[in-house]
Design an enzyme around this catalytic site. Structure first.
Site, short mmCIF file in Angstrom:
data_model
loop_
_atom_site.label_atom_id
_atom_site.label_comp_id
_atom_site.label_asym_id
_atom_site.label_seq_id
_atom_site.Cartn_x
_atom_site.Cartn_y
_atom_site.Cartn_z
N TYR A 43 -10.47 2.23 6.04
CA TYR A 43 -9.40 2.00 5.07
C TYR A 43 -9.86 0.90 4.12
O TYR A 43 -10.09 -0.23 4.52
CB TYR A 43 -8.14 1.57 5.82
CG TYR A 43 -6.91 1.40 4.96
CD1 TYR A 43 -5.95 2.41 4.90
CD2 TYR A 43 -6.68 0.24 4.24
CE1 TYR A 43 -4.80 2.26 4.13
CE2 TYR A 43 -5.55 0.09 3.47
CZ TYR A 43 -4.62 1.10 3.42
OH TYR A 43 -3.48 0.94 2.66
N SER A 44 -10.02 1.24 2.85
CA SER A 44 -10.61 0.32 1.88
C SER A 44 -9.93 0.43 0.54
O SER A 44 -9.85 1.52 -0.04
CB SER A 44 -12.11 0.62 1.73
OG SER A 44 -12.67 -0.10 0.65
N ASN A 45 -9.44 -0.68 0.05
CA ASN A 45 -8.79 -0.69 -1.26
C ASN A 45 -9.77 -0.38 -2.39
O ASN A 45 -9.36 0.00 -3.48
CB ASN A 45 -8.12 -2.04 -1.50
CG ASN A 45 -6.86 -2.20 -0.67
OD1 ASN A 45 -5.83 -1.60 -0.94
ND2 ASN A 45 -6.95 -3.02 0.37
N SER A 50 0.79 -1.23 0.00
CA SER A 50 0.00 0.00 0.00
C SER A 50 0.82 1.28 0.00
O SER A 50 0.24 2.37 -0.07
CB SER A 50 -0.96 0.00 1.19
OG SER A 50 -2.04 -0.87 0.93
#
Length: 380
Positions: free
Chosen positions: A180-182, A69
């Site tokens: 928090y998210s892709n 990330s």
């Protein structure tokens, strides 16, 4: 022009202490790790342990590595460049650009800024791609089976986005804390492509990676890492014992959210230029450092800006950067707020902690050893 050696925050690099701190992480249980610390004109590089447990090949500080990330800072910088040029408005609804991917009320409410700082409330798609991970962040409710099943699966980013957008939202758009998210960063990649007409990986390469003069940073074109690199060992909290090599893996599940390959030297160069205003404008950089409260992948509250977040010890100076984890690989890159000191470190073991009787993760010597390395690298 200020000489860093006279800066009131300056503590000279201590090579012996840095080498010892690196070695302590290896002795605590990480097969191999390597790092670079910069302080003004002074640079230290070090490595400890092995890149291959089977052959004993040692790690070296110039190896390529999956940075996970940390990729998000590159993708965010590409979007902020488009903001600088007036092609994207940070506070415009994302549905104006991507009505097919974020339709209806979410598309009218979620802004570009909310995607970059993870305050959109959109769910994480990964548990729907890897069903054995659905119990996260409760480790004991998960298993590593999906990792092996999808080692060579080629995912379509649109399908991944659809999974995240269709899943129950974590929170209303803009509400605190966010998640928090892709999903957010795959949408940003789609936004880059929609606005520029160029695939996001190509655009980020041309306008961020090449602009920064990075010669060893690239998006993967297949499951292999080209060039000298370490094997990457995944433990999945002791459920894979001994840890298994996942250095060969199709990274299409992450794309411009977490798939970049780089070196510690390139990462330090990138963050130095970013903080100096050479990648995005000073105004955009100031936007990147405005934080909101979100819940991390580990289930902990953190402050998060636009593609990077602050790290600090109590009573000490603030560093900005990002961490990254993929299967078997960990990375951390950070730079002091004034740009004077920075660290990039890569290690080839992930999820070394094991669940305890209460369901939480047991303390592990690696955690303390890494904290000591960070402290020595950042503060001396």
């Amino acid at each position: 022009m200020n000489d860093e050696r006279t800066h009131p925050l300056h503590v000279p690099l201590n090579s012996a202490a840095l080498n010892a701190a690196l070695e302590n992480v290896h002795r605590a249980g990480v097969p191999g790790l390597f790092a670079e610390v910069r302080d003004g004109e002074h640079t230290w590089r070090g490595a400890a342990g092995v890149a291959d447990l089977a052959t004993g090949r040692p790690v070296t500080a110039d190896l390529k590595h999956r940075i996970g990330s940390v990729t998000k800072t590159f993708t965010a910088a590409a979007v902020l460049q488009l903001v600088d040029s007036g092609r994207i408005d940070l506070d415009a609804p994302v549905g104006h650009h991507l009505p097919d991917l974020v339709p209806g009320l979410p598309g009218d409410t979620i802004t570009v800024r909310m995607l970059i700082n993870h305050s959109s409330g959109l769910a994480e798609y990964l548990p729907y791609v890897y069903p054995s991970l659905k119990g996260m962040p409760v480790v004991t409710a998960t298993g590593p089976e999906s990792l092996e099943e999808h080692r060579f699966t080629r995912f379509d980013p649109t399908e991944l986005i659809e999974l995240g957008v269709a899943a129950p939202a974590f929170s209303p758009p803009g509400a605190a804390p966010g998640l928090y998210s892709n999903t957010n960063y795959l949408l940003m990649a789609a936004l880059i492509e929609r606005v520029t007409g160029t695939p996001a990986e190509q655009h980020i390469t041309q306008h961020v990676i090449e602009r920064a003069g990075l010669r060893h940073t690239e998006f993967p074109t297949g499951p292999h890492i080209d060039g000298p690199h370490s094997r990457l060992y995944e433990s999945w909290f002791g459920m894979i014992d001994p840890p298994r090599d996942f250095s060969v893996f199709d990274m299409s599940y992450a794309g411009p959210s977490a798939s970049l390959i780089s070196t510690v030297a390139d990462l330090n160069r990138f963050y130095a230029q970013l903080m100096a205003g050479d990648i995005v404008s000073p105004a955009a950089l100031a936007q990147m450092q405005q934080t909101v409260r979100i819940i991390s992948q580990e289930g902990k509250p953190i402050d998060y800006g636009l593609g990077m977040y602050p790290m600090r010890a109590p009573g000490r100076e603030t560093f900005w950067g990002h961490g990254g984890t993929v299967w078997g690989a960990g990375t951390l890159a950070m730079i002091r707020a004034d740009g004077g000191r920075q660290l990039a470190v890569a290690f080839n073991l992930q999820r070394w902690q094991r669940p305890g009787p209460s369901g939480g993760l047991e303390p592990h010597p690696v955690d303390d050893a890494l904290a000591a390395l960070y402290d020595q690298a950042m503060y001396g």
